[in-house]
Enzyme design. Structure first.
Site, PDB file in Angstrom:
ATOM      1  N   PHE A  71      32.502  37.620  36.135  1.00 14.00           N
ATOM      2  CA  PHE A  71      33.327  38.823  36.181  1.00 14.00           C
ATOM      3  C   PHE A  71      32.474  40.077  36.413  1.00 14.00           C
ATOM      4  O   PHE A  71      32.946  41.052  37.009  1.00 14.00           O
ATOM      5  CB  PHE A  71      34.141  38.954  34.886  1.00 14.00           C
ATOM      6  CG  PHE A  71      35.191  40.026  34.949  1.00 14.00           C
ATOM      7  CD1 PHE A  71      36.386  39.808  35.623  1.00 14.00           C
ATOM      8  CD2 PHE A  71      34.992  41.247  34.337  1.00 14.00           C
ATOM      9  CE1 PHE A  71      37.354  40.789  35.692  1.00 14.00           C
ATOM     10  CE2 PHE A  71      35.949  42.243  34.397  1.00 14.00           C
ATOM     11  CZ  PHE A  71      37.144  42.015  35.076  1.00 14.00           C
ATOM     12  N   HIS A 102      42.720  30.160  33.317  1.00 13.47           N
ATOM     13  CA  HIS A 102      41.762  31.267  33.292  1.00 13.47           C
ATOM     14  C   HIS A 102      40.777  31.178  34.454  1.00 13.47           C
ATOM     15  O   HIS A 102      40.428  32.193  35.071  1.00 13.47           O
ATOM     16  CB  HIS A 102      41.018  31.291  31.951  1.00 13.47           C
ATOM     17  CG  HIS A 102      39.962  32.340  31.866  1.00 13.47           C
ATOM     18  ND1 HIS A 102      40.268  33.673  31.724  1.00 13.47           N
ATOM     19  CD2 HIS A 102      38.611  32.254  31.921  1.00 13.47           C
ATOM     20  CE1 HIS A 102      39.145  34.368  31.691  1.00 13.47           C
ATOM     21  NE2 HIS A 102      38.119  33.539  31.801  1.00 13.47           N
TER      22      HIS A 102
END
Length: 172
Positions: A71, A102
């Site tokens: 991320f 996810h």
């Protein structure tokens, strides 16, 4: 999320295994043509791909930096492009499927972010984000079996050639 410990002879070592002087040079991002951004999450996986890429390269043109996870790669990529102006960036991460979706959200977000940065800054941002169903698939792709690091190196060279052709064409 639990980190999986990987003990595999099927992977290349981390770039830090190249020796202190070489690793220190890699970590200096100034005046580098290509900068590799790699995650410390699944470090053996991403380190293996980075090592394979680096061993196929001219060392003095490569920079290497690590961020915590996938991320964080798009933000680090943006900051690096703005500060160091490399010709290319290679983003290395590994997202392994878990029990929820996810992994899909994370992978999609990171990959779209990298694409957007490539278009915004008009430089190749090579997508080295592995998305696998399990750790063995990641090891196979990052390691000696499928050697994605070498594949990313080949992609990097090809993009350099394509851009050179395009630039030559517009400068004629």
């Amino acid at each position: 999320m639990k980190k999986t410990d990987i003990n595999s002879n099927d992977l290349y070592p981390h770039p830090s295994s190249l020796g202190d002087d070489i690793y220190k040079s890699l970590c200096d991002l100034n005046k580098k043509n290509i900068i590799i951004i790699s995650t410390t999450y699944h470090k053996k996986i991403t380190g293996s791909m980075a090592y394979s890429y680096i061993k196929n390269s001219t060392l003095n043109s490569i920079g290497f930096i690590e961020v915590s996870g996938a991320f964080e790669i798009p933000l680090a990529t943006k900051l690096i492009i703005e500060k160091f102006r490399p010709m290319q960036v290679l983003a290395l991460g590994c997202v392994i499927k878990g029990e929820t979706k996810h992994d899909e959200y994370l992978s999609s977000t990171v990959i779209n972010g990298l694409r957007n940065l490539s278009l915004e800054y008009k430089i190749p941002v090579i997508n080295g984000i592995l998305t696998t169903n399990n750790i063995q698939q990641a090891v196979d792709r990052a390691g000696k079996k499928y050697d994605k690091g070498k594949g990313f190196f080949d992609s990097s060279i090809l993009m350099h050639e394509v851009i050179a052709k395009i630039n030559k064409r517009t400068n004629d």
